[in-house]
Write a protein that holds these residues in place. Structure first.
Motif, PDB file in Angstrom:
ATOM      1  N   ILE A   1     -33.090 -25.432  42.150  1.00  0.00           N
ATOM      2  CA  ILE A   1     -33.084 -24.618  43.363  1.00  0.00           C
ATOM      3  C   ILE A   1     -34.469 -24.017  43.565  1.00  0.00           C
ATOM      4  O   ILE A   1     -35.303 -24.036  42.658  1.00  0.00           O
ATOM      5  N   GLN A   2     -34.706 -23.491  44.734  1.00  0.00           N
ATOM      6  CA  GLN A   2     -35.958 -22.809  45.041  1.00  0.00           C
ATOM      7  C   GLN A   2     -35.740 -21.307  44.934  1.00  0.00           C
ATOM      8  O   GLN A   2     -34.849 -20.754  45.580  1.00  0.00           O
ATOM      9  N   LEU A   3     -36.529 -20.658  44.095  1.00  0.00           N
ATOM     10  CA  LEU A   3     -36.489 -19.198  43.954  1.00  0.00           C
ATOM     11  C   LEU A   3     -37.890 -18.667  44.222  1.00  0.00           C
ATOM     12  O   LEU A   3     -38.785 -18.876  43.412  1.00  0.00           O
ATOM     13  N   GLY A   4     -38.064 -18.025  45.345  1.00  0.00           N
ATOM     14  CA  GLY A   4     -39.373 -17.464  45.664  1.00  0.00           C
ATOM     15  C   GLY A   4     -40.470 -18.506  45.697  1.00  0.00           C
ATOM     16  O   GLY A   4     -41.576 -18.250  45.260  1.00  0.00           O
ATOM     17  N   GLY A   5     -40.150 -19.692  46.180  1.00  0.00           N
ATOM     18  CA  GLY A   5     -41.136 -20.761  46.275  1.00  0.00           C
ATOM     19  C   GLY A   5     -41.311 -21.576  45.002  1.00  0.00           C
ATOM     20  O   GLY A   5     -42.113 -22.495  44.963  1.00  0.00           O
ATOM     21  N   LEU A   6     -40.571 -21.252  43.956  1.00  0.00           N
ATOM     22  CA  LEU A   6     -40.650 -21.990  42.695  1.00  0.00           C
ATOM     23  C   LEU A   6     -39.402 -22.840  42.510  1.00  0.00           C
ATOM     24  O   LEU A   6     -38.293 -22.388  42.787  1.00  0.00           O
ATOM     25  N   ALA A   7     -39.582 -24.060  42.029  1.00  0.00           N
ATOM     26  CA  ALA A   7     -38.444 -24.914  41.693  1.00  0.00           C
ATOM     27  C   ALA A   7     -37.932 -24.508  40.317  1.00  0.00           C
ATOM     28  O   ALA A   7     -38.682 -24.515  39.348  1.00  0.00           O
ATOM     29  N   VAL A   8     -36.661 -24.136  40.243  1.00  0.00           N
ATOM     30  CA  VAL A   8     -36.067 -23.638  38.996  1.00  0.00           C
ATOM     31  C   VAL A   8     -34.738 -24.334  38.770  1.00  0.00           C
ATOM     32  O   VAL A   8     -33.959 -24.514  39.703  1.00  0.00           O
ATOM     33  N   LYS A   9     -34.477 -24.732  37.522  1.00  0.00           N
ATOM     34  CA  LYS A   9     -33.188 -25.298  37.123  1.00  0.00           C
ATOM     35  C   LYS A   9     -32.484 -24.277  36.241  1.00  0.00           C
ATOM     36  O   LYS A   9     -32.687 -24.235  35.038  1.00  0.00           O
ATOM     37  N   PRO A  10     -31.655 -23.414  36.849  1.00  0.00           N
ATOM     38  CA  PRO A  10     -30.999 -22.374  36.053  1.00  0.00           C
ATOM     39  C   PRO A  10     -29.855 -22.930  35.210  1.00  0.00           C
ATOM     40  O   PRO A  10     -29.405 -24.051  35.415  1.00  0.00           O
ATOM     41  N   PHE A  11     -29.403 -22.108  34.281  1.00  0.00           N
ATOM     42  CA  PHE A  11     -28.275 -22.450  33.408  1.00  0.00           C
ATOM     43  C   PHE A  11     -27.180 -21.422  33.608  1.00  0.00           C
ATOM     44  O   PHE A  11     -27.455 -20.225  33.690  1.00  0.00           O
ATOM     45  N   GLU A  12     -25.944 -21.875  33.654  1.00  0.00           N
ATOM     46  CA  GLU A  12     -24.783 -21.002  33.797  1.00  0.00           C
ATOM     47  C   GLU A  12     -24.163 -20.765  32.438  1.00  0.00           C
ATOM     48  O   GLU A  12     -23.930 -21.714  31.688  1.00  0.00           O
ATOM     49  N   LEU A  13     -23.904 -19.511  32.103  1.00  0.00           N
ATOM     50  CA  LEU A  13     -23.205 -19.168  30.873  1.00  0.00           C
ATOM     51  C   LEU A  13     -21.724 -19.437  31.092  1.00  0.00           C
ATOM     52  O   LEU A  13     -21.127 -18.934  32.049  1.00  0.00           O
ATOM     53  N   ILE A  14     -21.125 -20.269  30.239  1.00  0.00           N
ATOM     54  CA  ILE A  14     -19.713 -20.619  30.345  1.00  0.00           C
ATOM     55  C   ILE A  14     -18.934 -19.711  29.411  1.00  0.00           C
ATOM     56  O   ILE A  14     -19.220 -19.622  28.219  1.00  0.00           O
ATOM     57  N   PHE A  15     -17.936 -19.035  29.956  1.00  0.00           N
ATOM     58  CA  PHE A  15     -17.104 -18.147  29.154  1.00  0.00           C
ATOM     59  C   PHE A  15     -15.889 -18.930  28.705  1.00  0.00           C
ATOM     60  O   PHE A  15     -15.090 -19.381  29.513  1.00  0.00           O
ATOM     61  N   ALA A  16     -15.780 -19.122  27.396  1.00  0.00           N
ATOM     62  CA  ALA A  16     -14.663 -19.904  26.850  1.00  0.00           C
ATOM     63  C   ALA A  16     -13.638 -18.995  26.220  1.00  0.00           C
ATOM     64  O   ALA A  16     -13.866 -17.911  25.836  1.00  0.00           O
TER      65      ALA A  16
END
Length: 121
Positions: free
Chosen positions: A106-121
């Motif tokens: 995704i684009q965040l403030g003009g930067l391409a970022v691949k975030p990670f989602e914390l999965i709650f198990a």
């Protein structure tokens, strides 16, 4: 450094693991609260976690990771979601008790970022 900025929606801590564990505890507290109340009374929160160079000036914290974490929490994460910047993920990815899912770039403030989602198990 342990700071919570109310308006920036960002939790900044010295170690990414501390921030992730705090996010898990907050999420569990919200789940416990929501289990016993009507839909109208349910609470939700979304958190973004970043890790890297930051500048603390008084009670404010500045930096790319602060901005990215704030945007992940406010704009990307859904209700009761926790998203990490790639830099924060690097600090916790080897912990076997935690599970993550890589999100699309995704684009965040003009930067391409691949975030990670914390999965709650």
């Amino acid at each position: 450094m342990a700071t919570y900025r109310e308006h920036g929606h960002a939790l900044a801590r010295g170690v990414p693991m501390d921030a992730v564990m705090a996010a898990r505890a907050v999420n569990r507290a919200f789940e416990e609260h929501n289990a016993g109340v009507s839909d109208k009374e349910k609470l939700s929160i979304s958190l973004g976690i970043g890790h890297g160079k930051m500048l603390k000036a008084g009670d404010r914290v500045y930096g790319d990771q602060v901005n990215q974490a704030a945007r992940l929490g406010a704009d990307v994460a859904g209700s009761c979601d926790v998203r990490l910047t790639p830099e924060a993920y690097e600090g916790v990815k080897r912990l076997e008790s935690l599970h993550f899912r890589e999100s699309e770039e995704i684009q965040l403030g003009g930067l391409a970022v691949k975030p990670f989602e914390l999965i709650f198990a």
